[in-house]
Design an enzyme around this catalytic site. Structure first.
Site, PDB file in Angstrom:
ATOM      1  N   GLU A 139       4.133   6.692  -2.312  1.00  0.00           N
ATOM      2  CA  GLU A 139       3.980   5.279  -2.695  1.00  0.00           C
ATOM      3  C   GLU A 139       2.449   5.265  -3.169  1.00  0.00           C
ATOM      4  OE1 GLU A 139       3.386   2.345   0.834  1.00  0.00           O
ATOM      5  OE2 GLU A 139       3.241   1.005  -0.639  1.00  0.00           O
ATOM      6  N   GLY A 143      -4.681   5.399   5.075  1.00  0.00           N
ATOM      7  CA  GLY A 143      -4.731   5.514   6.429  1.00  0.00           C
ATOM      8  C   GLY A 143      -3.520   6.178   6.986  1.00  0.00           C
ATOM      9  N   ALA A 144      -2.407   5.880   6.464  1.00  0.00           N
ATOM     10  CA  ALA A 144      -1.050   6.655   7.033  1.00  0.00           C
ATOM     11  C   ALA A 144       0.079   5.863   5.873  1.00  0.00           C
ATOM     12  CB  ALA A 144      -0.774   6.015   8.411  1.00  0.00           C
ATOM     13  N   MET A 145       1.125   6.610   6.193  1.00  0.00           N
ATOM     14  CA  MET A 145       2.395   6.197   5.151  1.00  0.00           C
ATOM     15  C   MET A 145       3.575   6.126   6.191  1.00  0.00           C
ATOM     16  SD  MET A 145       3.252   4.968   2.256  1.00  0.00           S
ATOM     17  CE  MET A 145       4.961   4.837   2.046  1.00  0.00           C
ATOM     18  N   GLU A 146       4.418   4.950   5.857  1.00  0.00           N
ATOM     19  CA  GLU A 146       5.742   4.751   6.391  1.00  0.00           C
ATOM     20  C   GLU A 146       6.914   5.260   6.146  1.00  0.00           C
ATOM     21  OE1 GLU A 146       3.844   2.454   4.508  1.00  0.00           O
ATOM     22  OE2 GLU A 146       5.523   1.196   3.547  1.00  0.00           O
ATOM     23  N   ASN A 147       6.715   6.628   5.431  1.00  0.00           N
ATOM     24  CA  ASN A 147       8.039   7.373   4.847  1.00  0.00           C
ATOM     25  C   ASN A 147       9.057   7.082   6.051  1.00  0.00           C
ATOM     26  OD1 ASN A 147       6.359   8.236   2.731  1.00  0.00           O
ATOM     27  ND2 ASN A 147       5.302   9.316   4.664  1.00  0.00           N
ATOM     28  N   GLU A 185       2.651   1.567  11.009  1.00  0.00           N
ATOM     29  CA  GLU A 185       3.547   2.342  10.233  1.00  0.00           C
ATOM     30  C   GLU A 185       5.028   2.176  10.871  1.00  0.00           C
ATOM     31  OE1 GLU A 185       2.475   2.946   7.456  1.00  0.00           O
ATOM     32  OE2 GLU A 185       0.451   2.862   8.157  1.00  0.00           O
ATOM     33  N   HIS A 195       6.676  -0.885   9.940  1.00  0.00           N
ATOM     34  CA  HIS A 195       7.224  -0.966   8.605  1.00  0.00           C
ATOM     35  C   HIS A 195       8.913  -0.486   8.500  1.00  0.00           C
ATOM     36  CE1 HIS A 195       4.276  -2.138   5.417  1.00  0.00           C
ATOM     37  NE2 HIS A 195       3.354  -0.864   5.895  1.00  0.00           N
ATOM     38  N   GLU A 226       3.416  -5.647   3.282  1.00  0.00           N
ATOM     39  CA  GLU A 226       2.182  -5.549   4.004  1.00  0.00           C
ATOM     40  C   GLU A 226       1.532  -6.625   4.372  1.00  0.00           C
ATOM     41  OE1 GLU A 226       1.349  -2.587   4.376  1.00  0.00           O
ATOM     42  OE2 GLU A 226       2.197  -1.254   2.926  1.00  0.00           O
TER      43      GLU A 226
HETATM   44  N1  PHE Z   1       1.900   1.765   2.724  1.00  0.00           N
HETATM   45  C1  PHE Z   1       0.811   2.352   3.494  1.00  0.00           C
HETATM   46  C2  PHE Z   1       0.572   1.369   4.742  1.00  0.00           C
HETATM   47  O1  PHE Z   1      -0.001   0.250   4.430  1.00  0.00           O
HETATM   48  C3  PHE Z   1      -0.313   2.477   2.647  1.00  0.00           C
HETATM   49  C4  PHE Z   1      -0.316   3.340   1.718  1.00  0.00           C
HETATM   50  C5  PHE Z   1      -0.496   2.999   0.330  1.00  0.00           C
HETATM   51  C6  PHE Z   1      -0.532   4.827   1.929  1.00  0.00           C
HETATM   52  C7  PHE Z   1      -0.520   4.010  -0.845  1.00  0.00           C
HETATM   53  C8  PHE Z   1      -0.529   5.660   0.794  1.00  0.00           C
HETATM   54  C9  PHE Z   1      -0.285   5.347  -0.450  1.00  0.00           C
HETATM   55  O2  PHE Z   1       0.936   1.480   5.736  1.00  0.00           O
HETATM   56 ZN    ZN Z   2       1.642  -1.015   5.281  1.00  0.00          ZN
END
Ligand code: PHE
Ligand code: ZN
Length: 858
Positions: free
Chosen positions: A121, A251-255, A288, A291, A310
């Site tokens: 992302e 901070g973190a990512m919701e893959n 996360e 999400h 978001e």
């Molecule tokens: N989508 C992530 C979040 O809000 C934030 C994020 C955006 C992380 C872009 C990495 C790069 O949880």
């Molecule tokens: Zn988010």
């Protein structure tokens, strides 16, 4: 000569010409020469009008490409490729080579401490292979990983016991793709969903860190249960993996099924993490996880809709934290953040809509406005509809749009339908930037209180004129003796002004009280700036008696702010000001006498407004802020109140036995917060015994760091050294040390401290956490950052430019240190503008930083 980057516009949206039935990826991992083969089944999209076959791709070396097995030679540019394709379903195959080791931008596939990981992302997948890298193209992915590393992970469910094959059955956009490979160990657990489906849970970390995962795991299980109960959402795969990485931009990512976290939001032990860290871990793990439904199962049509996932997901994580902890304390914390970051953004040159309509670099729009104001908008929607209709509207949204890429219109229609209401005026919250100002005035007419609420939405860049917003104002009325005569009532301020009449005799059930005090915007019912002509006595009454905890805190906060402003703005240094100061002190002391109050809440009331808050308040009062004066006045007032309230504060301090075993729960954390707030007020350069004793005896990081902060602030030079020696082996703790050594330092020492620390052997500047600790530490010390010499601006600018050449996203985000430049005096404005112009004139400036600088200077 490269062309100036072109803006992308919401109005230009058109669907991609092809749909994807399946994606198969084959990774052969190598630090500098990773091979990625793709096999993608495309078919023409009947709903599209533009048949061009363009695949995004950046920094890729194309090895080969084929359509239906026959080699093709696509036309490749810096940004992607085009190729003639059949007007029928076809199979695209390509092989590319990429260099994870050389990837310092931390976007795409990169390496962190010998481990491979990805961040896609918003537009990082195009650095992994050629693909329609846009969120409205959704597909199921199968991933093969060839590597000697013991742990290999991707999205979805494992199809081989060694981690070499993964299948994600849920169609997803490429930004949710993830891959990890490394020498990792798991902290494992299980969860059974409401419908009885077992799920394996793993948190993957480096060996040695596995004993720091228990809290994150507990937060994950509570999040899973909470989403089932509150939103009816169950998890939908056999496994849920979280990986902690040290080098991460956000901070973190919701893959999907494979969340990747900045390690600071996973790892915690009482000795190394503060109460604040624990609270963040809980909130971000929840965020996360949530999400999975709000973002993944239902995603965004395009990046303009970012707040769809978001804002909603922040709102959900705030609800969760409010349920897990103290609701009012959480609400106050969220509003403090909103005002510090979003109001600041909204008041300056970077102001933008919750749903922007144009951007140059989408990474620049992961902002407090999209996230935090976006969450406030969801909260207002819920306030207007009520909990039941809100929940029903969400159910409809999940049912109707599962598996789709949606817009804000799709979201709002569900609520319009469920509640049979028209949300077109409400929708202005998405399309008008700027923080609305709500002014309240009232007069007494016999037994009637006549009140007028009016609103004004300020002009913002590109938006000179605004339409009236729809503002929910929750209010109550208190009689002069503190009794509530009107409980919380919702006023819909949906026009420029609304007139209200209150029959006070009727409300009081007899004689109309002589004096009434309105309690307005209870619970901070809308993200607005309230202007109400409350006297010091009125505010003291609200602090003592309001039934709404948010407004009780707000009253205390405004008493402190007004007291400080009198001096900062040199408005009044007469005897009247001295009398008012006594009134404020007494009001706070009386408040503190109520033993039934939650210590966390008392701590919030006793916390002084930040220097940045005071700076904005000074500007709002029509005075040019002097950062050094603001810092001095704040310090002096903290000391004065601290010594006047010494007995009360010592009682608070002694109420906690510091040897109680550490527990991260909100109640225990609240007690520590009050004790440490007391410590901060009681300490001064002549009185550091308490802080020294606490520092030496601390058994948890919360108490140790609180004491260290006071010691650095008040000129003790030994504690920081001792802390460094004790913790130099621990990255996350050293991040705190870098930050606090500058942020808490006296203003006249902070710049030297920052310069020295930038030469420290542990200042690994390419690590975003470390960089943000040092730069953020300086920016959090406004009297130093805004030093009249301009040295603070030069220091940060030099480092931003250096960072920009390695990691544009992190540089661009930190550049917001300059967004307030127009607040200051002509000298400072000139120096800040010069700093921005120097950045703008730098050759090869990134699109990220280039856009930020241009907007700030516009
Ligand atoms: N989508 C992530 C979040 O809000 C934030 C994020 C955006 C992380 C872009 C990495 C790069 O949880
Ligand atoms: Zn988010």
């Amino acid at each position: 000569m490269t062309q100036a980057p072109q803006p992308v516009r919401l109005a230009d949206y058109s669907p991609f010409g092809y749909l994807i039935d399946s994606v198969e990826l084959f990774f052969t991992l190598d630090p500098t020469a990773t091979r990625v083969k793709s096999r993608i089944k495309f078919r023409p999209n009947p709903e599209a009008t533009d048949p061009r076959f363009f695949l995004h791709g950046e920094q890729l070396t194309l090895i080969s490409a084929a359509i239906d097995g026959a080699p093709v030679s696509p036309d490749v540019t810096e940004y992607g490729l085009t190729c003639p394709v059949p007007n029928a379903p076809f199979v695209w195959e390509a092989e590319v080579e990429i260099n994870p080791q050389g990837n310092t931008a931390l976007e795409g596939l990169y390496m962190s401490n010998g481990m491979y990981c990805t961040q896609c992302e918003a537009e990082g997948f195009r650095k992994i292979t050629f693909y329609p890298d846009r969120p409205d193209v959704m597909a199921p992915f199968t991933v093969h990983i060839d590597s000697d590393l013991p742990v290999k992970l991707s999205n979805g469910n494992p199809e081989a016991s060694d981690g070499s094959l993964w299948n994600d059955p849920w169609p997803k956009p490429a930004y949710l793709f993830a891959l990890v490979a490394g020498d990792l160990v798991a902290h494992s657990d299980h969860f059974t969903t409401a419908s009885g489906k077992p799920v394996d849970l793993n948190i993957w970390v480096r060996a040695g860190d596995e004993d720091k995962c228990a809290y994150a795991m507990d937060a994950l299980k509570r999040s899973m249960k909470w989403d089932e109960e509150e939103y009816g959402r169950e998890y939908d795969l056999d496994v849920f993996n979280i990986v902690a990485v040290d080098d991460f931009n956000m901070g973190a990512m919701e893959n999907k099924g494979l969340n990747i976290f900045n390690s600071k939001y996973v790892l915690a032990s009482p000795e190394t993490a503060t109460d604040r860290d624990y609270a963040f871990i809980e909130a971000i793990v929840a965020h996360e996880y949530f999400h999975n439904w709000t973002g993944n199962r239902i995603t965004c049509r395009d990046w303009f809709q970012l707040c769809l996932k978001e804002g909603l997901t922040v709102f959900r994580d705030q609800q969760f934290s409010g349920d897990m902890r103290s609701e009012p304390v959480e609400r106050i914390g969220n509003v403090l953040q909103l005002r510090a970051r979003q109001f600041r953004e909204d008041a300056g040159p970077l102001a933008h809509n919750v749903r922007p309509e144009t951007y140059i670099e989408i990474n620049n729009f992961y902002t407090a406005t999209v996230y935090e104001k976006g969450a406030e908008v969801i909260g207002m929607l819920r306030t207007y509809l009520g909990a039941d209709l809100y929940r029903a509207g969400c159910e409809l949204y999940f049912e109707r749009h599962d598996g789709e890429a949606c817009t804000i219109e799709d979201w709002l229609s569900c609520f319009e339908e469920i509640a049979a209401t028209d949300l077109s005026q409400f929708k202005r919250w998405y399309s008008q930037a700027g923080t609305p100002k709500v002014s309240a005035t009232w007069t007494r007419d016999g037994d009637t209180l006549r009140m007028t609420l009016s609103q004004q939405v300020p002009p913002t860049p590109g938006q000179p004129m605004k339409e009236p917003a729809k503002i929910p104002v929750s209010m109550g009325l208190l009689a002069g003796d503190g009794t509530e005569i009107l409980p919380s009532t919702l006023i819909d301020l949906d026009s420029p002004s609304v007139d209200l009449n209150f029959d006070l005799a009727e409300l009081a059930g007899g004689k109309a009280p002589d004096h009434v005090v309105p309690s307005l915007l209870r619970g901070f019912s809308a993200p607005v700036i309230l202007d109400a002509p409350l006297s010091t006595q009125d505010r003291a009454l609200l602090l003592a008696h309001d039934t709404d905890p948010f407004n009780r805190w707000e009253a205390g906060r405004s008493l402190l702010r007004e007291m400080l402003l009198e001096e900062i703005c040199a408005r009044d240094i007469s005897a009247a000001a001295e009398a008012r100061r006594r009134l404020v002190w007494q009001a706070l002391k009386d408040f503190c006498a109520d033993a039934s109050l939650d210590p966390a809440f008392v701590a919030l009331v006793l916390t002084f407004p930040s220097e940045d808050d005071l700076t904005q308040a000074t500007v709002d009062a029509g005075v040019v802020p002097d950062p050094v004066l603001i810092s001095d006045v704040r310090t002096e007032h903290m000391r004065a109140l601290g010594s006047w309230m010494q007995d009360t504060l010592m009682d608070f301090y002694n109420a906690v036995d510091p040897d109680t075993p550490y527990s991260p729960d909100a109640a225990s954390a609240g007690k520590r917060a009050l004790r440490n707030t007391a410590l901060s007020l009681l300490s001064n350069p002549d009185n550091l015994d308490l802080a020294r004793a606490q520092f030496d005896g601390a058994t948890n990081m919360t108490d140790q760091l609180a004491a260290l902060s006071v010691l650095i602030r008040d000129g003790d030079r030994t504690a920081a050294k001792a802390f460094e020696e004790q913790w130099q082996h621990d990255r996350l703790v050293m991040d705190k040390w870098f930050m606090i050594s500058v942020a808490s330092a006296p203003a006249n020492e902070a710049l030297n401290a920052a310069a020295a620390l930038s030469q420290h052997p542990l200042f690994d500047w390419q690590n975003p956490n470390r960089f943000r600790s040092l730069m953020g530490g300086l920016v959090a010390n406004p009297a130093a950052f805004h030093d009249p010499s301009g040295a603070g601006y030069t220091f940060v600018t030099d480092w931003l430019l250096k960072m920009d050449s390695a990691n544009p996203q992190t540089a661009a985000r930190m550049s917001t240190a300059f967004e307030t430049w127009r607040r200051y005096d002509a000298d400072r404005q000139g120096m800040m503008a010069t700093a921005l112009d120097r950045m703008a004139a730098t050759p090869d400036l990134s699109r990220d930083l280039g856009e930020m600088v241009a907007r700030m200077r516009a």
